[in-house]
Design a protein around this motif. Structure first.
Motif, PDB file in Angstrom:
ATOM      1  N   PRO A  18       0.834  -1.205   0.000  1.00 35.36           N
ATOM      2  CA  PRO A  18       0.000   0.000   0.000  1.00 35.36           C
ATOM      3  C   PRO A  18       0.874   1.263   0.000  1.00 35.36           C
ATOM      4  O   PRO A  18       1.881   1.321   0.709  1.00 35.36           O
ATOM      5  CB  PRO A  18      -0.789  -0.105   1.313  1.00 35.36           C
ATOM      6  CG  PRO A  18      -0.704  -1.539   1.703  1.00 35.36           C
ATOM      7  CD  PRO A  18       0.612  -2.049   1.187  1.00 35.36           C
ATOM      8  N   THR A  47      -0.936   4.493  -0.316  1.00 36.23           N
ATOM      9  CA  THR A  47      -1.816   5.576   0.158  1.00 36.23           C
ATOM     10  C   THR A  47      -3.078   4.977   0.771  1.00 36.23           C
ATOM     11  O   THR A  47      -3.510   3.890   0.377  1.00 36.23           O
ATOM     12  CB  THR A  47      -2.207   6.539  -0.984  1.00 36.23           C
ATOM     13  OG1 THR A  47      -3.136   7.506  -0.474  1.00 36.23           O
ATOM     14  CG2 THR A  47      -2.860   5.842  -2.154  1.00 36.23           C
ATOM     15  N   GLU A  48      -3.654   5.715   1.722  1.00 36.71           N
ATOM     16  CA  GLU A  48      -4.931   5.284   2.316  1.00 36.71           C
ATOM     17  C   GLU A  48      -6.115   5.938   1.610  1.00 36.71           C
ATOM     18  O   GLU A  48      -7.262   5.612   1.888  1.00 36.71           O
ATOM     19  CB  GLU A  48      -5.013   5.680   3.801  1.00 36.71           C
ATOM     20  CG  GLU A  48      -4.332   4.705   4.749  1.00 36.71           C
ATOM     21  CD  GLU A  48      -2.822   4.890   4.736  1.00 36.71           C
ATOM     22  OE1 GLU A  48      -2.382   6.061   4.778  1.00 36.71           O
ATOM     23  OE2 GLU A  48      -2.097   3.874   4.639  1.00 36.71           O
ATOM     24  N   GLN A 103      -1.308  -2.843  -3.847  1.00 31.73           N
ATOM     25  CA  GLN A 103      -2.228  -1.719  -4.074  1.00 31.73           C
ATOM     26  C   GLN A 103      -2.248  -1.376  -5.560  1.00 31.73           C
ATOM     27  O   GLN A 103      -1.203  -1.225  -6.200  1.00 31.73           O
ATOM     28  CB  GLN A 103      -1.848  -0.474  -3.272  1.00 31.73           C
ATOM     29  CG  GLN A 103      -2.948   0.596  -3.402  1.00 31.73           C
ATOM     30  CD  GLN A 103      -2.840   1.716  -2.389  1.00 31.73           C
ATOM     31  OE1 GLN A 103      -1.751   2.148  -2.037  1.00 31.73           O
ATOM     32  NE2 GLN A 103      -3.990   2.211  -1.915  1.00 31.73           N
TER      33      GLN A 103
END
Ligand SMILES: Cc1cc2nc3c(=O)[nH]c(=O)nc-3n(C[C@H](O)[C@H](O)[C@H](O)COP(=O)(O)OP(=O)(O)OC[C@H]3O[C@@H](n4cnc5c(N)ncnc54)[C@H](O)[C@@H]3O)c2cc1C
Length: 452
Positions: free
Chosen positions: A304, A306-307, A335
């Motif tokens: 990942p 970025t959220e 991601q």
């Protein structure tokens, strides 16, 4: 029972066919490809289910959302409770643009936090944006004079700076009209900004599909059409359309289907080719609607980075970026980001390698974790004719559903709905075309049943 044939199985054709079913017609839908959904579909790439292009909707897409409900998949495109999205900049802190949470604040005051909190603009520029928004709200999208003007020229005449255009007006126009402000019709911009943002409080709340588009526009649509008794012909490209007595003959390479009414729901270039021997007014003019491309750059990272589920971006070649990890079924721990590039003429011919050199560093500048991540997959999807070119002067080229020929109607997001070339425009056009035939042609031989 009247026989209705719908040519083209995009959202417009699906909407027309369902309308015909509801009116009690025997419906045949004929689609050239192996799947329904047209411009809004999906394909497989290894483990991933990839959409032909990232789509978003707005709460004000009432007809399209009703169509999703009819298909039993309304939950697949949840709409946020309150408009809000981050605007990223490679060198500045992100800005969150959110409409007001005060429930009694009337439109357009609900947008005060969006404008006054836009820290990428100087305070004086924010005040100017407020004045421009009020002036925009006073314009009538149905005023034919507006369509002769460019939105960009109008904004500059109002004193909007290049910076305001880049960081606000242009960002939204690219997403909504697939055009730079200088190439966009003022009438269409007024439609979008008024309906989406200025006339009501919640019209601009954003919906992002949580399932691949193919599950909505092919799987669910196919089920609903079959359930309604429609005959769905895939891989059947219509090659001829002829008037025989008071009926129509629809030809594909494999069969001939007779009909009392036909809805032609294909893109404008194909519609012009199909109808060029028939006396359909202004059919030769449709080519002037042109086309505008959308390019999507897809990156799968090994971790990942970025959220954020999605974000707008300024000061970067990235325009909008979406986290597609869950919807596409990416493998655990990965991601998958999709960068959506509208009005993408400059990227259409670029090689994948060139785009890699542009977009991997651009993403790393926005998401520092991307700089240290391994890129497991990088690919590009290009839609050269994603929409018609929604430029000044296009309004008069967009035809109404009625063709002047009994039993023949036009649909498609390019047709004259007053809406931009969107899923909502497509759904509206399909329903309007079917309604026209039901009212003027099909009711004579059909036995309408109430819509459920
Ligand atoms: C990459 C991309 C991103 C987009 N993003 C958004 C977005 O975020 N929000 C939004 O609202 N809209 C978006 N759009 C626009 C939206 O997808 C279109 O407005 C809409 O899907 C058009 O639907 P339609 O039914 O009018 O036409 P189409 O989807 O083009 O369907 C026409 C169908 O007709 C078929 N056909 C053509 N010729 C024949 C023939 N001779 N015989 C039989 N069948 C034929 C085609 O195969 C096709 O399936 C986007 C479009 C693209 C490409």
């Amino acid at each position: 029972m009247s026989r209705l044939v719908v040519v083209g199985g995009g959202v417009a054709g699906i909407a027309a066919a369902l309308r015909g079913i509801d009116a009690g017609c025997a419906v045949t839908l004929v689609e050239a490809r192996s799947r329904l959904g047209g411009a809004a579909g999906s394909f497989r790439r290894g483990d991933l289910t990839v959409d032909t292009g990232q789509h978003v909707i707005l709460r004000c897409y009432s007809t399209y959302r009703r169509l999703l409900a009819r298909l039993g998949v309304a939950d697949a495109v949840p709409v946020q409770e309150r408009l809000g999205f981050p605007v990223l900049h490679p060198a500045r802190r992100p800005v969150w643009l959110r409409r007001s949470s005060v429930p009694w604040l009337p439109a357009p005051a609900h947008l005060l936090p969006v404008v006054l909190g836009h820290r990428l603009l100087a305070p004086a520029a924010r005040l100017r944006v407020l004045g421009t928004a009020l002036a925009l709200r006073a314009l009538d999208p149905e005023d034919p004079r507006l369509d002769g003007c460019s939105f960009g020229a109008w904004l500059r005449h109002r004193g909007e700076s290049d910076r305001s255009i880049e960081a606000l007006w242009g960002l939204l126009t690219l997403a909504a009209l697939n055009a730079q402000v200088d190439d966009a019709s003022l009438a269409l911009a007024v439609r979008v900004f008024r309906t989406g943002l200025l006339d009501g409080v919640d019209g601009g709340d954003i919906g992002v599909p949580t399932r691949p588009l193919g599950q909505l526009h092919h799987d669910a649509a196919h089920r609903a059409l079959r359930r309604g008794g429609a005959n769905v012909r895939l891989r059947a490209k219509v090659s001829g359309l002829h008037r025989v007595g008071d009926r129509w003959r629809v030809e594909t390479p494999d069969e001939v289907v007779d009909a009392d009414g036909v809805v032609v729901a294909v893109p404008h270039a194909q519609a012009a080719r199909l109808l060029h021997d028939l006396p359909v007014p202004a059919c030769a003019q449709w080519a002037r609607l042109g086309s505008s491309p959308i390019v999507n750059v897809h990156v799968v990272y090994d971790r990942p980075v970025t959220e954020l589920p999605f974000a707008a971006v300024v000061g970067s070649p990235v325009q909008w970026v979406f986290d597609r990890t869950a919807v596409a079924g990416a493998r655990a721990g990965r991601q998958y980001l999709a960068v959506s590039l509208s009005a993408a003429d400059r990227y259409l011919q670029a090689r994948t390698g060139e785009l890699r050199h542009v977009f991997l560093p651009a993403l790393a500048a926005l998401f520092p974790r991307a700089a240290g991540a391994r890129v497991e997959d990088f690919f590009v999807t290009r839609e050269p004719c994603a929409t018609f070119r929604q430029a000044p002067g296009t309004r008069r080229l967009r035809p109404p559903p009625a063709t002047g020929l009994p039993g023949l109607a036009l649909a498609g997001a390019w047709a004259g709905t007053g809406w931009p070339d969107t899923l909502e425009g497509a759904a509206r056009s399909g329903e309007a075309a079917a309604d026209h035939l039901i009212q003027h042609t099909l009711h004579r031989s059909s036995n309408p049943v109430e819509a459920t």
